[in-house]
Design a protein around this motif. Structure first.
Motif, PDB file in Angstrom:
ATOM      1  N   ILE A   1       0.772   2.764   8.072  1.00 30.48           N
ATOM      2  CA  ILE A   1       0.945   4.033   7.147  1.00 30.48           C
ATOM      3  C   ILE A   1       1.213   5.235   7.961  1.00 30.48           C
ATOM      4  O   ILE A   1       0.398   5.483   9.184  1.00 30.48           O
TER       5      ILE A   1
ATOM      6  N   GLU B   1      -0.081   9.942   0.264  1.00 32.12           N
ATOM      7  CA  GLU B   1       1.137   9.658  -0.583  1.00 32.12           C
ATOM      8  C   GLU B   1       1.664   8.483   0.012  1.00 32.12           C
ATOM      9  O   GLU B   1       2.282   7.640  -0.560  1.00 32.12           O
ATOM     10  N   SER B   2       1.882   8.360   1.299  1.00 31.16           N
ATOM     11  CA  SER B   2       2.383   7.300   1.883  1.00 31.16           C
ATOM     12  C   SER B   2       1.847   6.024   1.941  1.00 31.16           C
ATOM     13  O   SER B   2       2.222   5.165   1.505  1.00 31.16           O
TER      14      SER B   2
ATOM     15  N   ALA C   1      -0.201   5.331  -0.854  1.00 35.92           N
ATOM     16  CA  ALA C   1      -0.047   5.042  -2.198  1.00 35.92           C
ATOM     17  C   ALA C   1       1.163   4.325  -2.684  1.00 35.92           C
ATOM     18  O   ALA C   1       1.196   3.126  -3.130  1.00 35.92           O
ATOM     19  N   GLN C   2       2.356   4.829  -1.915  1.00 34.68           N
ATOM     20  CA  GLN C   2       4.010   4.211  -2.242  1.00 34.68           C
ATOM     21  C   GLN C   2       3.677   2.970  -1.352  1.00 34.68           C
ATOM     22  O   GLN C   2       4.412   2.187  -2.091  1.00 34.68           O
ATOM     23  N   THR C   3       3.116   2.740  -0.242  1.00 35.59           N
ATOM     24  CA  THR C   3       3.253   1.597   0.480  1.00 35.59           C
ATOM     25  C   THR C   3       2.317   0.474  -0.431  1.00 35.59           C
ATOM     26  O   THR C   3       3.092  -0.720  -0.534  1.00 35.59           O
TER      27      THR C   3
ATOM     28  N   TYR D   1       1.845   0.376  -3.622  1.00 32.06           N
ATOM     29  CA  TYR D   1       2.684  -0.021  -4.729  1.00 32.06           C
ATOM     30  C   TYR D   1       3.900  -0.779  -4.447  1.00 32.06           C
ATOM     31  O   TYR D   1       3.945  -2.075  -4.904  1.00 32.06           O
ATOM     32  N   ALA D   2       4.591  -0.580  -3.389  1.00 28.12           N
ATOM     33  CA  ALA D   2       5.753  -1.339  -2.976  1.00 28.12           C
ATOM     34  C   ALA D   2       5.294  -2.806  -2.664  1.00 28.12           C
ATOM     35  O   ALA D   2       6.113  -3.797  -2.896  1.00 28.12           O
TER      36      ALA D   2
ATOM     37  N   THR E   1       4.075  -4.883  -5.616  1.00 31.94           N
ATOM     38  CA  THR E   1       5.100  -5.178  -6.505  1.00 31.94           C
ATOM     39  C   THR E   1       5.895  -6.390  -6.005  1.00 31.94           C
ATOM     40  O   THR E   1       6.371  -7.085  -6.807  1.00 31.94           O
TER      41      THR E   1
ATOM     42  N   ILE F   1      -7.270   5.995  -4.238  1.00 38.30           N
ATOM     43  CA  ILE F   1      -6.175   5.197  -4.102  1.00 38.30           C
ATOM     44  C   ILE F   1      -6.448   3.533  -3.709  1.00 38.30           C
ATOM     45  O   ILE F   1      -5.999   2.716  -4.450  1.00 38.30           O
TER      46      ILE F   1
END
Length: 441
Positions: free
Chosen positions: A162, A172-173, A175-177, A179-180, A183, A216
């Motif tokens: 991260i 933000e990084s 959370a995005q990681t 989620y990806a 998913t 998060i």
């Protein structure tokens, strides 16, 4: 078994002359690789070389005569207990004292949830062992502690870094990681983080981001492993509030006496939620049955009889002076294209080289000029970080720090001249995680 035609030695049919058992090891053993730079540090340990590499505490600042008397008294008064087997969870009184130490960082823990370990490095091994199956994901700052990366690799985890900046991990990084990965169906087992006086980054996660990181991970159901060996060694004000203090059920906290007392005692701990605590104790017992009662009682007696808070303040002042010396030397001696972090505690500065320079390629030339550092590649699971280096100020005397920076700056200047003459070179990638020696971690 076939014979070696030259020497008549028997070797394994599917092995090699170097290692007859090469095809019998578990798959995870192939992830255990020795550091590519360790051989250079055998040279770097010579007295004429200024080492800005090792993260060794300055134990000479301890009252060693008092520690010696304390140990002798322990043997004389409690030898039959100190030299006997003990509990896999650790000495009960020491666990209570550990809770008192953690209270300085806002943690209200219970001694029943503390597991004493052989340094916090063993706590890392145990937590990884009980959570990780091959291919599971561990999130970690990029860069991250090389000793943790070696442990994660040994258990065949996939480390996903991260991004971080001068204020620590970027929420933000994170959370995005998460989620990806979720998913895509990846199994994230935990976030490994050093939020306070990061090793190797030398940065500290600010208060606002601490709240964001906790939220998060809580929303995503991701456990946090908070590694905090340097938290009491800040240079400005009171200790930062630990992540564990605000989420007891979602954070496993790792601590150590290696930096605030001495690493030779090899006493660390994990504070974990009840269910995880039980698994850690079982893993501990399977690994060592019981760890050293002697060193636990020695640390406990030190905490009981000595002014340990004042000793920590003495360490703070000593390391602050050395931090200031390093920052001043970097400012006055380094080429303009170099940048570095400005730690408010801990042991390390994370430096970035000018474009086109490679820290691993630079290291042999630096050692030839009698100065050593740790290249940045060892702090990334994928071997990136070639433009970075970790500089340690905890062990050398201030005048040695300044001389080491002077020598390093000279080597970088020479490399810049080569770069400007021949252009930016390309450097081969580095795959795998360097396994640290204790002098490098």
């Amino acid at each position: 078994m076939p014979q070696d035609s030259d020497h008549g030695r028997t070797v394994a049919a599917h092995g090699s002359r170097i290692d007859a058992y090469v095809d019998r090891y578990a798959a995870r053993a192939t992830e255990m690789v020795a550091s590519e730079v360790r051989a250079l540090f055998a040279v770097a340990s010579r007295p004429e070389v200024v080492s800005l590499a090792g993260g060794m505490p300055y134990v000479t600042a301890l009252p060693l005569d008092v520690v010696g008397e304390l140990v002798a008294d322990l043997v004389a008064r409690r030898g039959p207990v100190a030299l006997q087997y003990g509990s896999g969870q650790g000495d009960p009184h020491l666990r209570e004292q550990i809770c008192e130490v953690m209270r300085l960082e806002g943690i209200e823990g219970h001694a029943d949830d503390v597991v004493v370990t052989v340094g916090s490095q063993q706590a890392l091994d145990l937590i990884t062992r009980i959570f990780i199956d091959p291919g599971d994901v561990i999130l970690a700052e990029g860069p991250s502690y090389v000793g943790a990366l070696g442990t994660f690799a040994a258990y065949q985890a996939k480390v996903v870094h991260i991004a971080m900046d001068d204020e620590g991990i970027i929420p933000e990084s994170l959370a995005q990681t998460i989620y990806a990965l979720q998913t895509a169906g990846s199994r994230i087992k935990f976030l490994y983080t050093i939020p306070t006086f990061h090793n190797p980054g030398g940065v500290t996660l600010n208060t606002e981001r601490r709240t964001q990181v906790l939220e998060i991970c809580q929303r995503a159901g991701v456990l946090i492993v908070e590694d905090n060996p340097y938290g009491l060694l800040g240079f400005d004000g009171e200790p930062m509030r630990a992540l564990r203090a605000d989420n007891p059920d979602g954070v496993v906290y790792l601590g150590s006496f290696s930096k605030t007392l001495a690493p030779g005692f090899r006493v660390g701990w994990a504070l974990a939620p009840h269910a995880i605590r039980d698994k850690l104790v079982l893993a501990m017992e399977s690994a060592v049955l019981s760890h050293s009662v002697f060193t636990q009682l020695a640390v406990g007696q030190y905490l009981t009889t000595q002014p340990w808070r004042e000793q920590i303040k003495a360490f703070q002042e000593l390391y602050r002076e050395r931090r200031d010396t390093m920052l001043s030397a970097l400012e006055s001696l380094m080429p303009d294209e170099c940048t570095w972090t400005r730690p408010s505690g801990g042991f390390f500065v994370w430096a970035t080289l000018p474009e086109g320079l490679d820290s691993k390629a630079l290291l042999p030339r630096a050692v030839a000029e009698r100065v050593a550092f740790v290249p940045g590649t060892g702090f990334f699971a994928d071997g990136s970080g070639a433009r970075h280096m970790r500089l340690s100020y905890c062990y050398p005397e201030p005048e040695r720090i300044r001389e080491g920076v002077r020598r390093l700056a000279g080597v970088i200047e020479q490399e810049l001249q080569l770069r400007d003459t021949f252009g930016t070179g390309t450097f081969p990638g580095h795959i795998g995680v360097d396994t640290p020696g204790p002098d490098l971690a």
